[in-house]
Design a protein around this motif. Structure first.
Motif, PDB file in Angstrom:
ATOM      1  N   THR A  42       3.052  -3.772  -8.458  1.00 12.67           N
ATOM      2  CA  THR A  42       3.322  -2.488  -9.290  1.00 12.67           C
ATOM      3  C   THR A  42       2.239  -2.524 -10.520  1.00 12.67           C
ATOM      4  OG1 THR A  42       5.142  -3.658 -10.258  1.00 12.67           O
ATOM      5  CG2 THR A  42       5.447  -2.211  -8.470  1.00 12.67           C
ATOM      6  N   ASP A  43       1.286  -3.591 -10.608  1.00 18.85           N
ATOM      7  CA  ASP A  43       0.687  -4.028 -11.755  1.00 18.85           C
ATOM      8  C   ASP A  43      -0.545  -3.214 -11.893  1.00 18.85           C
ATOM      9  OD1 ASP A  43      -0.414  -5.628  -9.823  1.00 18.85           O
ATOM     10  OD2 ASP A  43      -0.659  -7.217 -11.028  1.00 18.85           O
ATOM     11  N   GLY A  44      -0.976  -2.418 -10.830  1.00 24.21           N
ATOM     12  CA  GLY A  44      -2.326  -1.907 -10.672  1.00 24.21           C
ATOM     13  C   GLY A  44      -3.266  -2.814 -10.176  1.00 24.21           C
ATOM     14  N   SER A  45      -2.982  -3.782  -9.266  1.00 24.27           N
ATOM     15  CA  SER A  45      -3.864  -4.738  -8.397  1.00 24.27           C
ATOM     16  C   SER A  45      -4.801  -3.851  -7.554  1.00 24.27           C
ATOM     17  CB  SER A  45      -2.929  -5.575  -7.607  1.00 24.27           C
ATOM     18  OG  SER A  45      -2.343  -6.508  -8.617  1.00 24.27           O
ATOM     19  N   ILE A  46      -4.110  -2.921  -6.874  1.00 26.93           N
ATOM     20  CA  ILE A  46      -4.706  -2.300  -5.875  1.00 26.93           C
ATOM     21  C   ILE A  46      -5.834  -1.254  -6.387  1.00 26.93           C
ATOM     22  CG2 ILE A  46      -4.707  -0.787  -3.953  1.00 26.93           C
ATOM     23  CD1 ILE A  46      -3.698  -3.723  -3.302  1.00 26.93           C
ATOM     24  N   ASP A  47      -5.443  -0.619  -7.510  1.00 28.39           N
ATOM     25  CA  ASP A  47      -6.370   0.113  -8.044  1.00 28.39           C
ATOM     26  C   ASP A  47      -7.568  -0.480  -8.704  1.00 28.39           C
ATOM     27  OD1 ASP A  47      -4.788   2.566  -7.722  1.00 28.39           O
ATOM     28  OD2 ASP A  47      -3.771   2.422  -9.559  1.00 28.39           O
ATOM     29  N   LEU A  48      -7.642  -1.792  -9.135  1.00 31.37           N
ATOM     30  CA  LEU A  48      -8.526  -2.507  -9.550  1.00 31.37           C
ATOM     31  C   LEU A  48      -9.190  -2.853  -8.557  1.00 31.37           C
ATOM     32  CD1 LEU A  48      -8.242  -5.438 -12.079  1.00 31.37           C
ATOM     33  CD2 LEU A  48      -9.219  -5.944  -9.756  1.00 31.37           C
ATOM     34  N   ILE A  49      -9.028  -3.283  -7.369  1.00 29.35           N
ATOM     35  CA  ILE A  49      -9.522  -3.759  -6.139  1.00 29.35           C
ATOM     36  C   ILE A  49     -10.378  -2.631  -5.749  1.00 29.35           C
ATOM     37  CG2 ILE A  49      -9.779  -4.566  -3.888  1.00 29.35           C
ATOM     38  CD1 ILE A  49      -7.269  -6.048  -4.766  1.00 29.35           C
ATOM     39  N   LYS A  50      -9.787  -1.496  -5.628  1.00 27.63           N
ATOM     40  CA  LYS A  50     -10.497  -0.405  -4.976  1.00 27.63           C
ATOM     41  C   LYS A  50     -11.740   0.064  -6.097  1.00 27.63           C
ATOM     42  CE  LYS A  50      -6.806   1.509  -2.226  1.00 27.63           C
ATOM     43  NZ  LYS A  50      -5.853   2.789  -2.010  1.00 27.63           N
ATOM     44  N   LYS A  51     -11.483  -0.039  -7.227  1.00 27.13           N
ATOM     45  CA  LYS A  51     -12.290   0.421  -8.113  1.00 27.13           C
ATOM     46  C   LYS A  51     -13.600  -0.454  -8.357  1.00 27.13           C
ATOM     47  CE  LYS A  51     -13.143   1.319 -13.249  1.00 27.13           C
ATOM     48  NZ  LYS A  51     -12.521   1.253 -14.516  1.00 27.13           N
ATOM     49  N   ASP A  52     -13.285  -1.821  -8.498  1.00 28.09           N
ATOM     50  CA  ASP A  52     -14.422  -2.967  -8.676  1.00 28.09           C
ATOM     51  C   ASP A  52     -14.896  -3.710  -7.609  1.00 28.09           C
ATOM     52  OD1 ASP A  52     -13.969  -2.089 -11.759  1.00 28.09           O
ATOM     53  OD2 ASP A  52     -12.669  -3.954 -11.978  1.00 28.09           O
ATOM     54  N   PHE A  53     -14.152  -3.717  -6.469  1.00 22.38           N
ATOM     55  CA  PHE A  53     -14.293  -4.291  -5.407  1.00 22.38           C
ATOM     56  C   PHE A  53     -14.194  -3.658  -3.996  1.00 22.38           C
ATOM     57  CE2 PHE A  53     -12.696  -7.085  -8.478  1.00 22.38           C
ATOM     58  CZ  PHE A  53     -13.808  -7.915  -8.677  1.00 22.38           C
ATOM     59  N   PRO A  54     -14.941  -2.470  -3.895  1.00 23.71           N
ATOM     60  CA  PRO A  54     -14.814  -1.444  -2.771  1.00 23.71           C
ATOM     61  C   PRO A  54     -15.257  -2.195  -1.542  1.00 23.71           C
ATOM     62  CG  PRO A  54     -16.996  -1.060  -4.167  1.00 23.71           C
ATOM     63  CD  PRO A  54     -16.058  -2.197  -4.756  1.00 23.71           C
ATOM     64  N   GLU A  55     -15.904  -3.223  -1.463  1.00 26.70           N
ATOM     65  CA  GLU A  55     -16.247  -4.057  -0.067  1.00 26.70           C
ATOM     66  C   GLU A  55     -14.908  -4.759   0.354  1.00 26.70           C
ATOM     67  OE1 GLU A  55     -16.862  -7.091  -3.393  1.00 26.70           O
ATOM     68  OE2 GLU A  55     -17.148  -5.000  -3.182  1.00 26.70           O
ATOM     69  N   VAL A  56     -13.958  -4.778  -0.432  1.00 27.08           N
ATOM     70  CA  VAL A  56     -12.899  -5.488   0.071  1.00 27.08           C
ATOM     71  C   VAL A  56     -11.850  -4.663   0.776  1.00 27.08           C
ATOM     72  CG1 VAL A  56     -10.812  -6.734  -0.794  1.00 27.08           C
ATOM     73  CG2 VAL A  56     -13.023  -7.275  -1.726  1.00 27.08           C
ATOM     74  N   LYS A  57     -11.412  -5.114   1.897  1.00 30.08           N
ATOM     75  CA  LYS A  57     -10.277  -4.184   2.658  1.00 30.08           C
ATOM     76  C   LYS A  57      -9.092  -4.529   1.873  1.00 30.08           C
ATOM     77  CE  LYS A  57      -8.783  -3.375   7.394  1.00 30.08           C
ATOM     78  NZ  LYS A  57      -9.047  -3.670   8.736  1.00 30.08           N
ATOM     79  N   VAL A  58      -8.478  -3.440   1.858  1.00 33.21           N
ATOM     80  CA  VAL A  58      -7.102  -3.264   1.296  1.00 33.21           C
ATOM     81  C   VAL A  58      -6.052  -2.878   2.467  1.00 33.21           C
ATOM     82  CG1 VAL A  58      -5.429  -2.726  -0.526  1.00 33.21           C
ATOM     83  CG2 VAL A  58      -7.842  -3.340  -0.991  1.00 33.21           C
ATOM     84  N   ILE A  59      -4.957  -3.749   2.569  1.00 39.35           N
ATOM     85  CA  ILE A  59      -3.733  -3.401   3.587  1.00 39.35           C
ATOM     86  C   ILE A  59      -2.592  -3.267   2.649  1.00 39.35           C
ATOM     87  CG2 ILE A  59      -2.318  -3.925   5.320  1.00 39.35           C
ATOM     88  CD1 ILE A  59      -4.809  -5.325   6.562  1.00 39.35           C
ATOM     89  N   GLU A  60      -2.069  -1.996   2.551  1.00 42.54           N
ATOM     90  CA  GLU A  60      -0.795  -2.008   1.591  1.00 42.54           C
ATOM     91  C   GLU A  60       0.405  -1.782   2.263  1.00 42.54           C
ATOM     92  OE1 GLU A  60      -1.649   1.129  -1.824  1.00 42.54           O
ATOM     93  OE2 GLU A  60      -3.424   1.481  -0.915  1.00 42.54           O
ATOM     94  N   LEU A  61       1.473  -2.930   1.719  1.00 44.82           N
ATOM     95  CA  LEU A  61       2.653  -2.751   2.331  1.00 44.82           C
ATOM     96  C   LEU A  61       3.594  -2.263   1.228  1.00 44.82           C
ATOM     97  CD1 LEU A  61       2.656  -6.419   3.557  1.00 44.82           C
ATOM     98  CD2 LEU A  61       2.221  -4.158   4.762  1.00 44.82           C
ATOM     99  N   ASN A  62       4.483  -1.607   1.643  1.00 43.19           N
ATOM    100  CA  ASN A  62       5.318  -0.938   0.763  1.00 43.19           C
ATOM    101  C   ASN A  62       6.316  -1.685  -0.405  1.00 43.19           C
ATOM    102  OD1 ASN A  62       4.300   1.780   1.604  1.00 43.19           O
ATOM    103  ND2 ASN A  62       5.966   1.702   3.424  1.00 43.19           N
ATOM    104  N   ASP A  63       6.725  -2.856   0.476  1.00 40.18           N
ATOM    105  CA  ASP A  63       7.725  -3.642  -0.523  1.00 40.18           C
ATOM    106  C   ASP A  63       7.033  -4.985  -0.490  1.00 40.18           C
ATOM    107  OD1 ASP A  63       9.787  -1.513  -0.722  1.00 40.18           O
ATOM    108  OD2 ASP A  63       9.895  -1.835   1.390  1.00 40.18           O
TER     109      ASP A  63
END
Length: 323
Positions: A42-63
């Motif tokens: 909930t700290d904006g981690s994913i938004d940061l990765i998608k913006k600054d490190f687009p080459e990194v694959k992100v798998i988002e879990l809900n909890d």
């Protein structure tokens, strides 16, 4: 298809993630991809990765599903020969992946090889150089808080610390994956112990260096959350991985180990957390009875070798305490 997949489990690690990923970009070994498995941050981690490190694959879990489940998701998603599990509060030396790959390539029986983890704030001191499990029912790293120069040779360990360890992916089908009932803490010891029962080897490669902040998610080395989970997980680990004869042989020392730890935690005001953890351990045993290792000839032979290892590691622990 890359040779290595770096899997970073993340939970509100925005403070550390940029430095962790930047250190991966400097690696001398280039044949790898990076996957971040996010546990409902909930700290904006994913938004940061998608913006600054687009080459990194992100798998988002809900909890927040725990460390064990998050890394399992990443491991099963990977299509590489090796999977390098890396805590989000780490920074890798530029040759870390290269050294671990070389170590794994030379040794087919190795299930996992961990980097020597140094303390980020005091990089002369070791954070973790591999975990040993002893007859007291304790997991410990012999180099904890000691000078890094004292640990320079490849050494066999009971288990690799999954905060910075490379695994041979194909062997997960034989050993099994991380047990999600652990949530976090000792899940790597459980996995390493099972690998040893199957005849595989776990090692620490000290020339691979990773710097670790430590306790980024739980907040401190000793706290109620960690004490409760480790106490419960340890009972569950013993039940799962030791045949009846081994539990009987070790029971006096295991009980002694529990008593010593309880006195230690009482002095830190965490005695009740320790008792709650033990009670939860019994609950995990009843709920997870189907996950107990099936002891065929190979596993029983492995348990005899492990029993000798437990006694040897107890002697090593005594040596660590005395020194």
């Amino acid at each position: 298809m890359s040779k290595v997949t770096v899997v970073i489990p993340n939970y509100n690690g925005k403070k550390y993630l940029p430095d962790c990923i930047k250190s991966l970009k400097k690696q001398t070994f280039k044949d790898f991809t990076v996957t971040v498995v996010d546990n409902g941050s909930t700290d904006g981690s994913i938004d940061l990765i998608k913006k600054d490190f687009p080459e990194v694959k992100v798998i988002e879990l809900n909890d927040n599903t725990g460390f064990a489940n998050a890394v399992n998701v990443g491991i099963k998603d990977a299509e590489s020969a090796y999977v390098f599990l890396l805590n989000d509060d780490t920074r890798c030396d530029e040759e870390a992946i290269e050294k671990l790959v070389a170590c794994m390539d030379k040794r087919r029986k190795v299930f996992s090889a961990q980097a020597k983890m140094l303390q980020l704030k005091d990089p002369h001191n070791i954070d973790d150089c591999g975990d040993l499990y002893c007859a007291l029912g304790w997991a410990f790293t012999p180099g904890k808080d000691k000078d890094s120069s004292r640990f320079t040779k490849i050494d066999a360990v009971t288990s690799a610390c999954a905060g910075a360890a490379m695994y041979r992916k194909e062997y997960f089908e034989i050993v099994g994956y991380f047990d999600e009932a652990h949530f976090c803490y000792l899940e790597d010891v459980d996995l390493g112990y099972r690998a040893r029962l199957k005849g595989f080897v776990n090692i620490c490669e000290p020339s691979a260096i990773v710097y670790h902040a430590g306790s980024a998610s739980s907040g401190s080395r000793y706290n109620a959350f960690k004490v409760e989970l480790t106490a419960g997980n340890n009972l569950y680990l013993i039940y799962k991985n030791m045949p009846a004869y081994q539990i009987i042989v070790n029971l006096p020392l295991i009980l002694l180990g529990i008593i010593i730890k309880h006195v230690f935690y009482m002095k830190k005001g965490l005695g009740m957390a320790h008792i709650k953890g033990i009670m939860k351990g019994f609950s995990k045993i009843f709920a997870g009875s189907q996950k107990r290792v099936r002891f065929g000839k190979k596993e029983l032979f492995g348990s005899l070798k492990m029993q000798l290892e437990l006694w040897i590691n107890l002697a090593r622990l005594v040596g660590v305490v005395l020194l």
